[in-house]
Design a protein around this motif. Structure first.
Motif, mmCIF file in Angstrom:
data_model
loop_
_atom_site.group_PDB
_atom_site.id
_atom_site.type_symbol
_atom_site.label_atom_id
_atom_site.label_comp_id
_atom_site.label_asym_id
_atom_site.label_seq_id
_atom_site.Cartn_x
_atom_site.Cartn_y
_atom_site.Cartn_z
ATOM 1 N N GLU A 74 32.382 33.090 48.879
ATOM 2 C CA GLU A 74 33.541 33.981 49.007
ATOM 3 C C GLU A 74 34.223 34.155 47.663
ATOM 4 O O GLU A 74 34.323 33.210 46.889
ATOM 5 N N ILE A 75 34.664 35.367 47.408
ATOM 6 C CA ILE A 75 35.541 35.661 46.282
ATOM 7 C C ILE A 75 36.696 36.477 46.851
ATOM 8 O O ILE A 75 36.473 37.475 47.528
ATOM 9 N N GLN A 76 37.890 36.020 46.609
ATOM 10 C CA GLN A 76 39.079 36.753 47.018
ATOM 11 C C GLN A 76 39.936 36.889 45.779
ATOM 12 O O GLN A 76 40.325 35.891 45.177
ATOM 13 N N GLY A 77 40.181 38.108 45.351
ATOM 14 C CA GLY A 77 40.978 38.309 44.150
ATOM 15 C C GLY A 77 41.870 39.513 44.274
ATOM 16 O O GLY A 77 41.554 40.462 44.996
ATOM 17 N N SER A 78 42.973 39.458 43.572
ATOM 18 C CA SER A 78 43.873 40.607 43.590
ATOM 19 C C SER A 78 44.672 40.679 42.297
ATOM 20 O O SER A 78 44.958 39.670 41.667
ATOM 21 N N ALA A 79 44.986 41.904 41.939
ATOM 22 C CA ALA A 79 45.871 42.157 40.810
ATOM 23 C C ALA A 79 47.291 42.124 41.346
ATOM 24 O O ALA A 79 47.640 42.900 42.228
ATOM 25 N N GLU A 80 48.064 41.207 40.843
ATOM 26 C CA GLU A 80 49.441 41.076 41.310
ATOM 27 C C GLU A 80 50.367 42.035 40.560
ATOM 28 O O GLU A 80 51.456 42.314 41.017
ATOM 29 N N GLY A 81 49.906 42.509 39.433
ATOM 30 C CA GLY A 81 50.663 43.466 38.634
ATOM 31 C C GLY A 81 49.752 44.614 38.266
ATOM 32 O O GLY A 81 49.360 45.410 39.113
ATOM 33 N N ALA A 82 49.336 44.639 37.024
ATOM 34 C CA ALA A 82 48.422 45.678 36.541
ATOM 35 C C ALA A 82 46.990 45.333 36.963
ATOM 36 O O ALA A 82 46.658 44.158 37.132
ATOM 37 N N PRO A 83 46.139 46.335 37.119
ATOM 38 C CA PRO A 83 44.732 46.070 37.427
ATOM 39 C C PRO A 83 44.091 45.193 36.354
ATOM 40 O O PRO A 83 44.509 45.195 35.199
ATOM 41 N N PHE A 84 43.069 44.434 36.753
ATOM 42 C CA PHE A 84 42.387 43.588 35.777
ATOM 43 C C PHE A 84 41.011 44.161 35.463
ATOM 44 O O PHE A 84 40.428 44.890 36.256
ATOM 45 N N SER A 85 40.517 43.807 34.297
ATOM 46 C CA SER A 85 39.254 44.369 33.802
ATOM 47 C C SER A 85 38.059 43.547 34.275
ATOM 48 O O SER A 85 38.203 42.413 34.745
ATOM 49 N N LYS A 86 36.877 44.122 34.106
ATOM 50 C CA LYS A 86 35.644 43.406 34.412
ATOM 51 C C LYS A 86 35.503 42.183 33.519
ATOM 52 O O LYS A 86 35.005 41.145 33.948
ATOM 53 N N ASP A 87 35.947 42.301 32.271
ATOM 54 C CA ASP A 87 35.885 41.173 31.347
ATOM 55 C C ASP A 87 36.788 40.036 31.838
ATOM 56 O O ASP A 87 36.386 38.868 31.802
ATOM 57 N N GLU A 88 37.990 40.372 32.292
ATOM 58 C CA GLU A 88 38.882 39.336 32.832
ATOM 59 C C GLU A 88 38.258 38.691 34.068
ATOM 60 O O GLU A 88 38.330 37.481 34.247
ATOM 61 N N PHE A 89 37.634 39.503 34.921
ATOM 62 C CA PHE A 89 36.962 38.953 36.089
ATOM 63 C C PHE A 89 35.844 38.000 35.667
ATOM 64 O O PHE A 89 35.690 36.917 36.241
ATOM 65 N N ALA A 90 35.060 38.383 34.669
ATOM 66 C CA ALA A 90 33.970 37.532 34.177
ATOM 67 C C ALA A 90 34.519 36.206 33.640
ATOM 68 O O ALA A 90 33.906 35.149 33.846
ATOM 69 N N GLN A 91 35.664 36.257 32.969
ATOM 70 C CA GLN A 91 36.293 35.035 32.471
ATOM 71 C C GLN A 91 36.720 34.135 33.633
ATOM 72 O O GLN A 91 36.535 32.912 33.586
ATOM 73 N N LEU A 92 37.280 34.739 34.677
ATOM 74 C CA LEU A 92 37.684 33.968 35.848
ATOM 75 C C LEU A 92 36.469 33.370 36.550
ATOM 76 O O LEU A 92 36.496 32.212 36.989
ATOM 77 N N MET A 93 35.416 34.140 36.643
ATOM 78 C CA MET A 93 34.184 33.660 37.270
ATOM 79 C C MET A 93 33.620 32.464 36.500
ATOM 80 O O MET A 93 33.203 31.464 37.097
ATOM 81 N N ALA A 94 33.617 32.549 35.188
ATOM 82 C CA ALA A 94 33.127 31.442 34.361
ATOM 83 C C ALA A 94 33.999 30.202 34.549
ATOM 84 O O ALA A 94 33.483 29.074 34.646
ATOM 85 N N LEU A 95 35.308 30.381 34.603
ATOM 86 C CA LEU A 95 36.206 29.254 34.858
ATOM 87 C C LEU A 95 35.931 28.640 36.224
ATOM 88 O O LEU A 95 35.909 27.415 36.375
ATOM 89 N N ALA A 96 35.737 29.492 37.221
ATOM 90 C CA ALA A 96 35.465 29.012 38.574
ATOM 91 C C ALA A 96 34.174 28.196 38.611
ATOM 92 O O ALA A 96 34.121 27.128 39.237
ATOM 93 N N GLU A 97 33.137 28.676 37.952
ATOM 94 C CA GLU A 97 31.869 27.942 37.916
ATOM 95 C C GLU A 97 32.064 26.568 37.276
ATOM 96 O O GLU A 97 31.547 25.564 37.781
ATOM 97 N N LYS A 98 32.808 26.525 36.196
ATOM 98 C CA LYS A 98 33.097 25.251 35.523
ATOM 99 C C LYS A 98 33.878 24.325 36.452
ATOM 100 O O LYS A 98 33.527 23.162 36.640
ATOM 101 N N GLY A 99 34.942 24.847 37.035
ATOM 102 C CA GLY A 99 35.782 24.037 37.909
ATOM 103 C C GLY A 99 35.046 23.548 39.140
ATOM 104 O O GLY A 99 35.182 22.385 39.539
ATOM 105 N N ILE A 100 34.255 24.405 39.747
ATOM 106 C CA ILE A 100 33.513 24.002 40.941
ATOM 107 C C ILE A 100 32.457 22.970 40.579
ATOM 108 O O ILE A 100 32.232 22.017 41.330
#
Length: 112
Positions: A74-100
Motif C-alpha cells: 500500500e502507498i497512501q500519499g497526499s499533498a497537504e499544501g502544494a502538489p508534490f513532484s515525481k522527484d519528491e515522491f521518489a525521495q519519499l519512496m527511497a526513505l520508506a525502503e530504507k526505513g522499512i
C-alpha cells in the motif's frame, strides 16, 4: 497506523509460531513479512517516520506498507499544501525502503 501494522506482524508471527509448536496448525498461513512507515516533506526536506509535529506541518505526507523483499502492499500519499513532484515522491519512496528495511531487522530481532 504504521507502527500498528509493523507490530501486528510480530504479534501474528509469534502466535502462529506458538500454534505450530503446539500442533494446533500444520503450516504457517503467512506468505511474507510486512512493515510500514510514514514519510513526508517538512520544510522542503524529506523526513522519515514523522512525529506529530512534523506530520502536522508536512507539505506532503505518505504512508508505505511493504514486504521484506521490497514489494509494495500500500502507498497512501497526499499533498497537504502544494502538489508534490515525481522527484519528491521518489525521495519519499527511497526513505520508506530504507526505513522499512530497518524495521524488518528490528522485527527479526524481536522474534529471536
Amino acid at each position: 497506523r504504521t507502527a500498528s501494522i509493523t507490530a501486528a506482524y510480530v504479534a501474528l508471527k509469534m502466535a502462529i509460531d506458538d500454534a505450530l509448536s503446539r500442533g494446533q496448525i500444520e503450516h504457517s498461513p503467512l506468505i511474507g513479512q510486512v512493515a510500514a512507515v510514514s514519510c513526508g516533506v517538512v520544510g522542503g526536506e524529506p523526513v522519515l517516520d514523522l512525529d506529530y509535529a512534523e506530520d502536522s506541518n508536512a507539505g506532503t505526507d505518505a504512508n508505505f506498507v511493504m514486504t521484506a523483499n521490497g514489494k509494495l502492499i500500500e502507498i497512501q500519499g497526499s499533498a497537504e499544501g502544494a502538489p508534490f513532484s515525481k522527484d519528491e515522491f521518489a525521495q519519499l519512496m527511497a526513505l520508506a525502503e530504507k526505513g522499512i528495511g530497518e524495521l524488518i531487522q528490528k522485527q527479526n530481532e524481536a522474534l529471536k
